[in-house]
Design a protein around this motif. Structure first.
Motif, PDB file in Angstrom:
ATOM      1  N   LEU A  58       0.829  -1.204   0.000  1.00 18.71           N
ATOM      2  CA  LEU A  58       0.000   0.000   0.000  1.00 18.71           C
ATOM      3  C   LEU A  58       0.866   1.257   0.000  1.00 18.71           C
ATOM      4  CD1 LEU A  58      -2.792   1.396   0.375  1.00 18.71           C
ATOM      5  CD2 LEU A  58      -2.493   1.076   2.846  1.00 18.71           C
ATOM      6  N   MET A  59       2.022   1.196   0.673  1.00 15.49           N
ATOM      7  CA  MET A  59       2.935   2.345   0.682  1.00 15.49           C
ATOM      8  C   MET A  59       3.405   2.671  -0.732  1.00 15.49           C
ATOM      9  SD  MET A  59       5.151   1.154   3.995  1.00 15.49           S
ATOM     10  CE  MET A  59       6.368   2.450   3.792  1.00 15.49           C
ATOM     11  N   LEU A  60       3.758   1.638  -1.483  1.00 15.46           N
ATOM     12  CA  LEU A  60       4.171   1.833  -2.871  1.00 15.46           C
ATOM     13  C   LEU A  60       3.001   2.352  -3.702  1.00 15.46           C
ATOM     14  CD1 LEU A  60       6.221   1.509  -5.175  1.00 15.46           C
ATOM     15  CD2 LEU A  60       5.518  -0.896  -5.362  1.00 15.46           C
ATOM     16  N   ALA A  61       1.806   1.860  -3.410  1.00 19.59           N
ATOM     17  CA  ALA A  61       0.621   2.300  -4.142  1.00 19.59           C
ATOM     18  C   ALA A  61       0.390   3.799  -3.967  1.00 19.59           C
ATOM     19  CB  ALA A  61      -0.606   1.511  -3.670  1.00 19.59           C
ATOM     20  N   PHE A  62       0.548   4.289  -2.745  1.00 16.04           N
ATOM     21  CA  PHE A  62       0.395   5.728  -2.513  1.00 16.04           C
ATOM     22  C   PHE A  62       1.442   6.517  -3.291  1.00 16.04           C
ATOM     23  CE2 PHE A  62      -2.053   4.879   1.522  1.00 16.04           C
ATOM     24  CZ  PHE A  62      -3.174   5.598   1.151  1.00 16.04           C
ATOM     25  N   ALA A  63       2.660   5.991  -3.347  1.00 12.15           N
ATOM     26  CA  ALA A  63       3.717   6.682  -4.090  1.00 12.15           C
ATOM     27  C   ALA A  63       3.413   6.720  -5.583  1.00 12.15           C
ATOM     28  CB  ALA A  63       5.062   6.007  -3.830  1.00 12.15           C
ATOM     29  N   ILE A  64       2.943   5.600  -6.139  1.00 12.75           N
ATOM     30  CA  ILE A  64       2.611   5.533  -7.573  1.00 12.75           C
ATOM     31  C   ILE A  64       1.492   6.527  -7.899  1.00 12.75           C
ATOM     32  CG2 ILE A  64       1.604   4.083  -9.383  1.00 12.75           C
ATOM     33  CD1 ILE A  64       2.991   1.668  -7.993  1.00 12.75           C
ATOM     34  N   ALA A  65       0.420   6.485  -7.109  1.00 19.09           N
ATOM     35  CA  ALA A  65      -0.702   7.397  -7.354  1.00 19.09           C
ATOM     36  C   ALA A  65      -0.272   8.849  -7.188  1.00 19.09           C
ATOM     37  CB  ALA A  65      -1.854   7.074  -6.403  1.00 19.09           C
ATOM     38  N   GLY A  66       0.575   9.117  -6.186  1.00 18.14           N
ATOM     39  CA  GLY A  66       1.045  10.482  -5.961  1.00 18.14           C
ATOM     40  C   GLY A  66       1.882  11.012  -7.108  1.00 18.14           C
ATOM     41  N   LEU A  67       2.763  10.159  -7.649  1.00 15.21           N
ATOM     42  CA  LEU A  67       3.601  10.586  -8.777  1.00 15.21           C
ATOM     43  C   LEU A  67       2.761  10.928 -10.002  1.00 15.21           C
ATOM     44  CD1 LEU A  67       6.625   8.109  -8.519  1.00 15.21           C
ATOM     45  CD2 LEU A  67       6.690  10.593  -8.213  1.00 15.21           C
ATOM     46  N   ILE A 238      -6.734   3.772  -4.530  1.00 11.20           N
ATOM     47  CA  ILE A 238      -6.443   4.840  -3.565  1.00 11.20           C
ATOM     48  C   ILE A 238      -6.008   6.132  -4.265  1.00 11.20           C
ATOM     49  CG2 ILE A 238      -6.039   3.358  -1.591  1.00 11.20           C
ATOM     50  CD1 ILE A 238      -3.097   4.899  -3.316  1.00 11.20           C
ATOM     51  N   PHE A 239      -5.979   6.124  -5.603  1.00 14.22           N
ATOM     52  CA  PHE A 239      -5.889   7.382  -6.354  1.00 14.22           C
ATOM     53  C   PHE A 239      -6.991   8.327  -5.876  1.00 14.22           C
ATOM     54  CE2 PHE A 239      -7.112   9.932 -10.096  1.00 14.22           C
ATOM     55  CZ  PHE A 239      -5.886  10.481 -10.448  1.00 14.22           C
ATOM     56  N   PHE A 240      -8.105   7.733  -5.429  1.00 15.50           N
ATOM     57  CA  PHE A 240      -9.212   8.512  -4.876  1.00 15.50           C
ATOM     58  C   PHE A 240      -8.750   9.378  -3.708  1.00 15.50           C
ATOM     59  CE2 PHE A 240     -12.880   9.018  -2.056  1.00 15.50           C
ATOM     60  CZ  PHE A 240     -13.851   9.459  -2.942  1.00 15.50           C
ATOM     61  N   ALA A 241      -7.715   8.915  -2.993  1.00 18.39           N
ATOM     62  CA  ALA A 241      -7.212   9.677  -1.854  1.00 18.39           C
ATOM     63  C   ALA A 241      -6.603  11.010  -2.276  1.00 18.39           C
ATOM     64  CB  ALA A 241      -6.165   8.847  -1.095  1.00 18.39           C
ATOM     65  N   TYR A 242      -6.322  11.159  -3.570  1.00 15.30           N
ATOM     66  CA  TYR A 242      -5.737  12.407  -4.076  1.00 15.30           C
ATOM     67  C   TYR A 242      -6.756  13.266  -4.822  1.00 15.30           C
ATOM     68  CZ  TYR A 242      -1.165  10.353  -3.092  1.00 15.30           C
ATOM     69  OH  TYR A 242      -0.077   9.806  -2.473  1.00 15.30           O
ATOM     70  N   VAL A 243      -7.925  12.696  -5.103  1.00 16.45           N
ATOM     71  CA  VAL A 243      -8.930  13.445  -5.861  1.00 16.45           C
ATOM     72  C   VAL A 243      -9.300  14.698  -5.080  1.00 16.45           C
ATOM     73  CG1 VAL A 243     -11.304  13.431  -6.674  1.00 16.45           C
ATOM     74  CG2 VAL A 243      -9.834  11.473  -7.109  1.00 16.45           C
ATOM     75  N   GLY A 244      -9.332  15.810  -5.756  1.00 16.73           N
ATOM     76  CA  GLY A 244      -9.633  17.077  -5.100  1.00 16.73           C
ATOM     77  C   GLY A 244      -8.583  18.120  -5.368  1.00 16.73           C
ATOM     78  N   PHE A 245      -7.330  17.687  -5.693  1.00 17.21           N
ATOM     79  CA  PHE A 245      -6.300  18.694  -5.928  1.00 17.21           C
ATOM     80  C   PHE A 245      -6.657  19.581  -7.117  1.00 17.21           C
ATOM     81  CE2 PHE A 245      -4.635  15.653  -9.052  1.00 17.21           C
ATOM     82  CZ  PHE A 245      -4.244  16.502 -10.081  1.00 17.21           C
ATOM     83  N   ASP A 246      -7.397  19.014  -8.089  1.00 18.94           N
ATOM     84  CA  ASP A 246      -7.779  19.801  -9.259  1.00 18.94           C
ATOM     85  C   ASP A 246      -8.743  20.923  -8.898  1.00 18.94           C
ATOM     86  OD1 ASP A 246      -9.351  17.436  -8.711  1.00 18.94           O
ATOM     87  OD2 ASP A 246     -10.594  17.980 -10.416  1.00 18.94           O
ATOM     88  N   ALA A 247      -9.388  20.810  -7.724  1.00 16.68           N
ATOM     89  CA  ALA A 247     -10.291  21.883  -7.298  1.00 16.68           C
ATOM     90  C   ALA A 247      -9.527  23.179  -7.055  1.00 16.68           C
ATOM     91  CB  ALA A 247     -11.036  21.469  -6.028  1.00 16.68           C
ATOM     92  N   THR A 274       1.137  13.352  -0.123  1.00 19.35           N
ATOM     93  CA  THR A 274       1.836  12.105  -0.443  1.00 19.35           C
ATOM     94  C   THR A 274       2.703  11.651   0.727  1.00 19.35           C
ATOM     95  OG1 THR A 274       1.864  12.640  -2.801  1.00 19.35           O
ATOM     96  CG2 THR A 274       3.441  10.996  -2.037  1.00 19.35           C
ATOM     97  N   ILE A 275       3.425  12.582   1.330  1.00 23.63           N
ATOM     98  CA  ILE A 275       4.277  12.243   2.477  1.00 23.63           C
ATOM     99  C   ILE A 275       3.419  11.738   3.635  1.00 23.63           C
ATOM    100  CG2 ILE A 275       5.831  13.203   4.219  1.00 23.63           C
ATOM    101  CD1 ILE A 275       6.829  15.137   1.980  1.00 23.63           C
ATOM    102  N   PHE A 276       2.334  12.443   3.905  1.00 20.22           N
ATOM    103  CA  PHE A 276       1.425  12.017   4.971  1.00 20.22           C
ATOM    104  C   PHE A 276       0.905  10.608   4.710  1.00 20.22           C
ATOM    105  CE2 PHE A 276       0.677  16.289   6.853  1.00 20.22           C
ATOM    106  CZ  PHE A 276       0.607  15.912   8.183  1.00 20.22           C
ATOM    107  N   TYR A 277       0.475  10.350   3.498  1.00 16.18           N
ATOM    108  CA  TYR A 277      -0.153   9.074   3.182  1.00 16.18           C
ATOM    109  C   TYR A 277       0.812   7.909   3.356  1.00 16.18           C
ATOM    110  CZ  TYR A 277      -4.204  11.489   1.139  1.00 16.18           C
ATOM    111  OH  TYR A 277      -5.320  12.241   0.943  1.00 16.18           O
ATOM    112  N   ILE A 278       2.037   8.073   2.880  1.00 14.94           N
ATOM    113  CA  ILE A 278       3.016   6.984   2.990  1.00 14.94           C
ATOM    114  C   ILE A 278       3.326   6.700   4.460  1.00 14.94           C
ATOM    115  CG2 ILE A 278       5.406   6.332   2.516  1.00 14.94           C
ATOM    116  CD1 ILE A 278       5.153   7.813  -0.157  1.00 14.94           C
TER     117      ILE A 278
END
Length: 523
Positions: A58-67, A238-247, A274-278
């Motif tokens: 999951l840690m890697l997943a957050f990094a991939i989605a964040g990048l 968990i890309f959903f965890a980043y949805v909203g930045f476009d707002a 991203t740092i928080f999530y990892i």
């Protein structure tokens, strides 16, 4: 030619200048706004679904989605600083690629915002049922009222998620009567969420054990296209965890020096999150473990499935991270910080409704702008004489959001919302590259560095994550698009204002729709 129906950029900028909203937001406020939009159900709830798909990976997943979000943010930053107007990806596409593609983007954003709001409502329900009712008052909500037929967390016999329906309808009512979120209130809620996550990290990381990270990738990196498992499958969810930045880009019209501050707000908020999530993922997995529950074929049971619900109902699995629908509070209770875990649950309970409000606001305003462009019935953009809000579309949206929240699990809702989001992000990247070719001399106070790499990386990354969503979520987007095209050709094509030669671009000042106080999201 429908592809020739383009809103000229010069007209967009002229209208924005003539009917500009007050510019009050700075870089720090935009960054806080971005963090406030991003931190929500994704990290507070989807940690469980992500762990079931990827385990400690999951840690890697957050990094991939964040990048992938960061390269998309760089594209957003350039076009948002060029076109600091309301409308976000819908307006950007209209100005570069024409009406029919703008329609598809607007239609996808409708899906994104509405389904995402449903997902947050379901996430809030988990904390309400667990922390507020069960832990605080010792009351257990009957299973048939605690979740839909398929839910994350092992609740069998679910019929309807009543708390999710109630919060969705309550927020809809607030939006209809004119309640909005101010920048100051948003800053307070951001502080609550960031404090909660910081406390979680401080308490869990020292108690983490390396043995809990082994095996790190129990389902591998790639689970296979359409499977939705593995680190990449988890990243797609968990890309959903980043949805909203476009707002943040939608607030460009209310930003001081948007050419400088919008890019800072976009990229700064993403890096912080991203740092928080990892770190949060590391703390959760390191303390109580995050290994998925495997099926007989050695593949994790699908998150939100009946099979997983049955496994989680067993005593041997009930305390696992992957079985909790209030993941972070659950972790703290398991390691002896029950009171603080409940406080974190209270923080989620207080803060998540604001995310629903932002998402519902964004969805109704996309509908509102499309109706004013003639692509949807004008009755949808009707303003209430007393409340000053687009109450018709708000009521319709709220009903749809409540219905989805009533019957679907948070993981499935997040996957569906991601499909629409990924399409919109891809179109923004294409728009930026086309503008560089067609209009290279237009002023760009912020230019995406290495666009030759960043633009294609955004497109490839979005397509890559889309193809790693569960198959059921992947087919929703083309099905939704097909419905949208039928509506467009039956109604919007013949009534389009641009098609009739009317190219004026509306500002949110027109008709005085309910707009945020001191700088909330503008769509």
């Amino acid at each position: 030619m429908i592809f020739g129906r383009v809103k000229p950029i010069d007209d967009i900028l002229a209208t924005a200048k003539k009917k500009a909203l007050p510019r009050t937001l700075g870089a720090l406020q935009l960054t806080l706004f971005g963090v406030g939009c991003v931190i929500g159900t994704g990290i507070f709830v989807l940690t469980s679904a992500g762990a079931q798909k990827a385990g400690p990976g999951l840690m890697l997943a957050f990094a991939i989605a964040g990048l992938i979000c960061i390269v998309a943010a760089l594209c957003y930053a350039e076009i948002a600083s060029m076109l600091p107007v309301a409308g976000s990806a819908y307006t950007y596409t209209y100005s570069v690629m024409g009406e029919i593609l703008a329609w598809t983007v607007g239609w996808a954003l409708v899906l994104e915002y509405a389904v995402a709001a449903s997902a947050v409502a379901v996430g809030w329900s988990g904390y309400f049922s667990g922390t507020i009712l069960q832990e605080t008052f010792g009351v257990q909500l009957p299973a048939f009222l605690a979740g839909g037929p398929l839910v994350l967390g092992g609740i069998e016999g679910g019929l309807i998620n009543l708390p999710a329906v109630v919060i969705a309808l309550l927020v809809t009512w607030l939006l209809m009567i004119g309640t909005s979120e101010s920048a100051k209130v948003n800053a307070i809620l951001v502080a609550i969420k960031v404090t909660a996550l910081t406390t979680f990290i401080i308490l869990t990381l020292p108690k983490s054990e390396m043995a809990n990270f082994n095996p790190f990738l129990p389902a591998g990196v790639f689970g296979g296209l359409g499977s939705g498992i593995g680190a990449v499958g988890a990243a797609a969810t968990i890309f959903f965890a980043y949805v909203g930045f476009d707002a943040v880009s939608t607030a460009a019209e209310e930003t001081k020096n948007p050419q400088r501050n919008v890019p800072i707000g976009l990229i700064g908020s993403l890096l912080i999150c991203t740092i928080f999530y990892i770190l949060v993922a590391a703390g959760a997995v390191g303390t109580i473990g995050g290994q998925p529950i495997m099926g007989p074929n050695g593949i994790p049971f699908p998150a939100g499935s009946e099979e997983l619900a049955r496994q989680c109902a067993m005593a041997e699995h009930s305390a696992k991270l992957v079985c909790s629908n209030e993941a972070l509070a659950h972790v703290l209770r398991e390691i002896g910080f029950g009171t603080i875990g409940n406080m974190l649950g209270y923080a989620a309970f207080i803060a998540l409704p604001s995310v629903i409000l932002i998402l519902l606001f964004g969805q109704t305003r996309i509908f509102f702008v499309m109706a004013r462009d003639g692509l949807l019935p004008e009755s949808l953009s009707k303003i209430h004489p007393k409340w000053g809000t687009p109450y018709v579309v708000t009521a319709i949206t709220g009903a749809v959001v409540a219905f989805a929240a009533a019957f679907l699990p948070v993981g499935q809702l997040a996957d569906i919302a991601n499909a629409g989001t990924l399409y919109a992000f891809m179109m923004v990247a294409i728009a930026v590259m086309l503008l560089r070719k067609r209009d290279p001399n237009r002023e760009r106070s912020f230019k995406t560095p290495m666009l030759w790499f960043v633009g294609p990386a955004t497109i490839i990354g979005c397509v890559f994550l889309f193809l790693n969503l569960p198959f059921e979520a992947m087919i929703v987007l083309p099905a939704w698009a097909a419905i949208g095209m039928v509506i467009y050709f039956l109604y919007g094509y013949s009534r389009s204002h641009v098609g009739k030669g009317i190219v004026e671009v509306h500002s949110l000042d027109d008709d005085a729709p309910h707009r945020p106080v001191d700088g909330g999201p503008v769509v």
